[in-house]
Design a protein around this motif. Structure first.
Motif, PDB file in Angstrom:
ATOM      1  N   LYS A  63      63.730  57.455  66.918  1.00 24.60           N
ATOM      2  CA  LYS A  63      65.144  57.532  67.316  1.00 24.60           C
ATOM      3  C   LYS A  63      66.043  56.912  66.251  1.00 24.60           C
ATOM      4  CE  LYS A  63      64.138  57.517  72.253  1.00 24.60           C
ATOM      5  NZ  LYS A  63      64.184  56.736  73.494  1.00 24.60           N
ATOM      6  N   TRP A  79      65.370  56.692  62.997  1.00 21.38           N
ATOM      7  CA  TRP A  79      65.406  57.609  61.841  1.00 21.38           C
ATOM      8  C   TRP A  79      66.324  58.802  62.109  1.00 21.38           C
ATOM      9  CZ3 TRP A  79      64.348  56.453  57.153  1.00 21.38           C
ATOM     10  CH2 TRP A  79      63.364  55.512  56.843  1.00 21.38           C
ATOM     11  N   VAL A  80      66.230  59.373  63.311  1.00 25.42           N
ATOM     12  CA  VAL A  80      67.088  60.508  63.658  1.00 25.42           C
ATOM     13  C   VAL A  80      68.549  60.086  63.642  1.00 25.42           C
ATOM     14  CG1 VAL A  80      67.734  62.096  65.524  1.00 25.42           C
ATOM     15  CG2 VAL A  80      65.325  61.765  64.956  1.00 25.42           C
ATOM     16  N   ALA A  81      68.847  58.899  64.203  1.00 26.79           N
ATOM     17  CA  ALA A  81      70.234  58.404  64.217  1.00 26.79           C
ATOM     18  C   ALA A  81      70.755  58.218  62.791  1.00 26.79           C
ATOM     19  CB  ALA A  81      70.317  57.100  64.994  1.00 26.79           C
ATOM     20  N   LEU A 122      69.733  59.728  60.087  1.00 25.80           N
ATOM     21  CA  LEU A 122      69.874  61.056  59.486  1.00 25.80           C
ATOM     22  C   LEU A 122      71.163  61.732  59.952  1.00 25.80           C
ATOM     23  CD1 LEU A 122      68.352  63.115  57.676  1.00 25.80           C
ATOM     24  CD2 LEU A 122      67.372  64.039  59.773  1.00 25.80           C
ATOM     25  N   VAL A 123      71.407  61.709  61.266  1.00 24.09           N
ATOM     26  CA  VAL A 123      72.602  62.344  61.834  1.00 24.09           C
ATOM     27  C   VAL A 123      73.870  61.666  61.323  1.00 24.09           C
ATOM     28  CG1 VAL A 123      73.877  62.741  63.994  1.00 24.09           C
ATOM     29  CG2 VAL A 123      71.427  63.243  63.874  1.00 24.09           C
ATOM     30  N   ILE A 124      73.875  60.321  61.299  1.00 22.83           N
ATOM     31  CA  ILE A 124      75.051  59.582  60.817  1.00 22.83           C
ATOM     32  C   ILE A 124      75.306  59.884  59.343  1.00 22.83           C
ATOM     33  CG2 ILE A 124      75.954  57.263  60.322  1.00 22.83           C
ATOM     34  CD1 ILE A 124      74.458  56.374  62.929  1.00 22.83           C
ATOM     35  N   ILE A 149      74.376  62.565  57.525  1.00 19.49           N
ATOM     36  CA  ILE A 149      74.848  63.943  57.347  1.00 19.49           C
ATOM     37  C   ILE A 149      76.277  64.086  57.872  1.00 19.49           C
ATOM     38  CG2 ILE A 149      74.488  66.341  58.100  1.00 19.49           C
ATOM     39  CD1 ILE A 149      71.456  65.774  57.910  1.00 19.49           C
ATOM     40  N   GLY A 150      76.562  63.398  58.983  1.00 21.57           N
ATOM     41  CA  GLY A 150      77.924  63.428  59.537  1.00 21.57           C
ATOM     42  C   GLY A 150      78.949  62.881  58.553  1.00 21.57           C
TER      43      GLY A 150
END
Length: 197
Positions: free
Chosen positions: A4, A6-8, A10-12, A14-15
């Motif tokens: 979770k 790592w995904v957070a 990554l999303v932040i 890229i955002g």
């Protein structure tokens, strides 16, 4: 939980790149990183195969068994709850020996097997036993004589002297292992004192 995080991240990332109009740089970094990963992996394979082969020779020659016997008195003091003839002790010794030679890939299966055996000794309780905590601390810090993975990475990047880190690695990992043991023992005795009250 780590997935979770790592995904957070990554999303932040890229955002923020999308908001700042830097997606082209993100794409370049992704492809450059993928290329570097493949190059490093291919470079590591030959060197790790060499070291694993050397370890296999040492195992067949009985060197690892002799080293395990030498370490046995120390390990039995670190793990007083584990009987000497229990399978967990063999896995612990194998794990520590593999870590000693910097073979984390070979040490991991032995560590998992040791944990399984220690869980059986702990009667499959969900709470970690003293031995399980000690193994985790020692396995994480582990003294390393030959840091094969780091030497492999240095060789793949064209280091002039890839083995010059052996001395400092030995010193650093000795300090980390002693620190891990001291902290493990401190918290164990503190917990025992609290229970006694």
């Amino acid at each position: 939980m780590i997935n979770k995080i790592w995904v957070a991240m990554l999303v932040i990332g890229i955002g923020f790149a999308a908001i700042n109009g830097r997606m082209s740089e993100v794409n370049e970094a992704i492809f450059a990183g993928a290329k570097d990963a493949v190059t490093i992996c291919l470079g590591l394979i030959s060197i790790l195969v060499f070291w694993l082969g050397l370890m296999k020779i040492a195992q067949v020659a009985g060197l690892l068994r002799a080293l395990s016997r030498m370490m046995s008195p120390i390990v039995s003091r670190l793990f007083p709850e584990v009987p000497r003839d229990h399978p967990a002790m063999g896995y612990i010794l194998s794990n520590m020996t593999a870590n000693l030679f910097g073979l984390g890939n070979a040490a991991t299966p032995m560590g998992i097997k040791a944990m399984e055996q220690l869980k059986l000794l702990n009667q499959n309780r969900t709470e970690a036993s003293r031995s399980m905590i000690t193994l985790l601390a020692i396995n994480t810090a582990s003294i390393t004589l030959i840091p094969t993975t780091v030497i492999s990475i240095r060789m793949s990047y064209g280091s002039v002297s890839p083995t010059e880190i052996v001395g400092t690695t030995l010193l650093a990992t000795t300090c980390s292992t002693l620190g891990a043991i001291l902290i493990d023992r401190y918290f164990y005795h503190r917990r025992m004192r609290r229970r006694a009250k």
